[in-house]
Design a protein around this motif. Sequence first.
Motif, short mmCIF file in Angstrom:
data_model
loop_
_atom_site.label_atom_id
_atom_site.label_comp_id
_atom_site.label_asym_id
_atom_site.label_seq_id
_atom_site.Cartn_x
_atom_site.Cartn_y
_atom_site.Cartn_z
N ASP A 1 -8.18 -6.48 2.22
CA ASP A 1 -7.18 -6.34 3.28
C ASP A 1 -6.87 -4.88 3.57
O ASP A 1 -5.89 -4.59 4.26
CB ASP A 1 -5.91 -7.09 2.88
CG ASP A 1 -6.14 -8.59 2.83
OD1 ASP A 1 -6.09 -9.15 1.73
OD2 ASP A 1 -6.41 -9.17 3.89
N GLY A 2 -7.68 -3.98 3.08
CA GLY A 2 -7.43 -2.56 3.30
C GLY A 2 -7.85 -2.13 4.69
O GLY A 2 -8.66 -2.77 5.37
N LEU A 3 -7.26 -1.05 5.15
CA LEU A 3 -7.61 -0.44 6.42
C LEU A 3 -8.21 0.93 6.17
O LEU A 3 -7.73 1.67 5.31
CB LEU A 3 -6.37 -0.28 7.31
CG LEU A 3 -5.70 -1.56 7.82
CD1 LEU A 3 -4.45 -1.21 8.63
CD2 LEU A 3 -6.66 -2.36 8.67
N LEU B 1 -5.21 6.65 1.43
CA LEU B 1 -4.69 5.61 0.55
C LEU B 1 -4.59 6.12 -0.88
O LEU B 1 -5.57 6.61 -1.45
CB LEU B 1 -5.59 4.39 0.61
CG LEU B 1 -5.17 3.18 -0.22
CD1 LEU B 1 -3.87 2.59 0.31
CD2 LEU B 1 -6.28 2.13 -0.20
N SER C 1 -14.06 -0.62 1.94
CA SER C 1 -14.24 0.77 1.54
C SER C 1 -13.03 1.34 0.86
O SER C 1 -13.05 2.43 0.35
CB SER C 1 -14.59 1.61 2.78
OG SER C 1 -13.56 1.48 3.73
N GLY C 2 -11.97 0.63 0.83
CA GLY C 2 -10.75 1.11 0.18
C GLY C 2 -9.61 0.20 0.53
O GLY C 2 -9.51 -0.24 1.64
N GLY C 3 -8.79 -0.14 -0.44
CA GLY C 3 -7.68 -1.04 -0.17
C GLY C 3 -8.06 -2.50 -0.30
O GLY C 3 -7.28 -3.38 0.09
N GLY C 4 -9.24 -2.77 -0.87
CA GLY C 4 -9.65 -4.14 -1.07
C GLY C 4 -9.98 -4.85 0.24
O GLY C 4 -10.19 -4.22 1.27
N LYS D 1 -10.97 -2.76 9.55
CA LYS D 1 -10.78 -3.64 8.40
C LYS D 1 -12.08 -4.39 8.11
O LYS D 1 -12.84 -4.67 9.04
CB LYS D 1 -9.68 -4.64 8.73
CG LYS D 1 -9.10 -5.40 7.56
CD LYS D 1 -7.90 -6.21 8.06
CE LYS D 1 -7.19 -6.85 6.91
NZ LYS D 1 -6.06 -7.71 7.37
N PHE E 1 -8.63 4.39 8.10
CA PHE E 1 -8.03 5.07 9.25
C PHE E 1 -8.85 6.27 9.69
O PHE E 1 -9.46 6.96 8.87
CB PHE E 1 -6.63 5.57 8.90
CG PHE E 1 -5.59 4.50 8.84
CD1 PHE E 1 -5.36 3.79 7.67
CD2 PHE E 1 -4.81 4.19 9.95
CE1 PHE E 1 -4.38 2.79 7.61
CE2 PHE E 1 -3.84 3.21 9.90
CZ PHE E 1 -3.63 2.50 8.73
N GLN F 1 -1.14 -4.24 8.98
CA GLN F 1 -0.21 -3.68 8.00
C GLN F 1 1.04 -3.22 8.73
O GLN F 1 0.96 -2.65 9.82
CB GLN F 1 -0.86 -2.51 7.26
CG GLN F 1 -1.96 -2.94 6.31
CD GLN F 1 -2.55 -1.79 5.54
OE1 GLN F 1 -2.01 -0.70 5.47
NE2 GLN F 1 -3.71 -2.04 4.92
N PHE G 1 -2.92 0.63 -4.05
CA PHE G 1 -2.51 -0.60 -3.40
C PHE G 1 -2.36 -1.70 -4.44
O PHE G 1 -2.83 -1.57 -5.59
CB PHE G 1 -3.48 -1.00 -2.28
CG PHE G 1 -4.86 -1.38 -2.74
CD1 PHE G 1 -5.80 -0.40 -3.02
CD2 PHE G 1 -5.23 -2.71 -2.85
CE1 PHE G 1 -7.08 -0.73 -3.43
CE2 PHE G 1 -6.52 -3.06 -3.25
CZ PHE G 1 -7.44 -2.07 -3.55
N PHE H 1 0.84 -1.20 0.00
CA PHE H 1 0.00 0.00 0.00
C PHE H 1 0.88 1.25 0.00
O PHE H 1 1.95 1.26 0.60
CB PHE H 1 -0.87 0.04 1.27
CG PHE H 1 -1.69 -1.20 1.51
CD1 PHE H 1 -1.13 -2.30 2.14
CD2 PHE H 1 -3.01 -1.25 1.12
CE1 PHE H 1 -1.88 -3.44 2.38
CE2 PHE H 1 -3.78 -2.39 1.35
CZ PHE H 1 -3.22 -3.48 1.98
#
Lengths: 113, 116
Positions: free
Chosen positions: B102-104, A45, B97-100, B93, B106, A102, A48, A33
């Motif tokens: 495994d996305g976080l 983000l 909503s973003g990052g697939g 997680k 924040f 992560q 990724f 990422f």
Amino acid sequence: DVKVTQSSRYLVKRTGEKVFLECVQDMDHENMFWYRQDPGLGLRLIYFSYDVKMKEKGDIPEGYSVSREKKERFSLILESASTNQTSMYLCASSQTGTYNEQFFGPGTRLTVL
Amino acid sequence: DQQVKQNSPSLSVQEGRISILNCDYTNSMFDYFLWYKKYPAEGPTFLISISSIKDKNEDGRFTVFLNKSAKHLSLHIVPSQPGDSAVYFCAAKGGYSGGGADGLTFGKGTHLIIQP
């Protein structure tokens, strides 16, 4: 220990330059990422990747592109740097799966003049 | 639309006392929650996490509480020490909503200041 390294801690570039930020992880993680962190805005983000040669846009991809030719390496490219891209850039990696965190690199503080 | 909210940009606590950092979320699909700690000019480091099937997780001086019905989690640090002064990010997680997968997602962070 997981290690995520970034090529530079501090970088100063001029408007219009092409900028490459490199990130390498040593734990064979599938996911990588790129974030930027700005005061009051948290971590946002940019892009990724969940596999080699795969890339997906994050929340703020405009003005950026990425490359993942090898599993351990994920590069962020600013095609034509602008002053509003001055920021802290953070790379992270993780294993696939719900209960995996992560791991972040130390960050690159980029200043565009 | 901010799905993870940390409503206190900063918090000042006396050394030795309890620090309580709060985080609210809106996406009921989140199933794993994490706290990260960040010092200036360094990357965030993972601190503690909790799965949505639990309501408490403890690790030394750090405890995270999850109230699913209220969509609220909190991080307790006791006793607070000077080295705890940092920015704390709440992350979630599973919301896609973003990052697939495994996305976080924040929150914007809370700057904790421990006063001597």
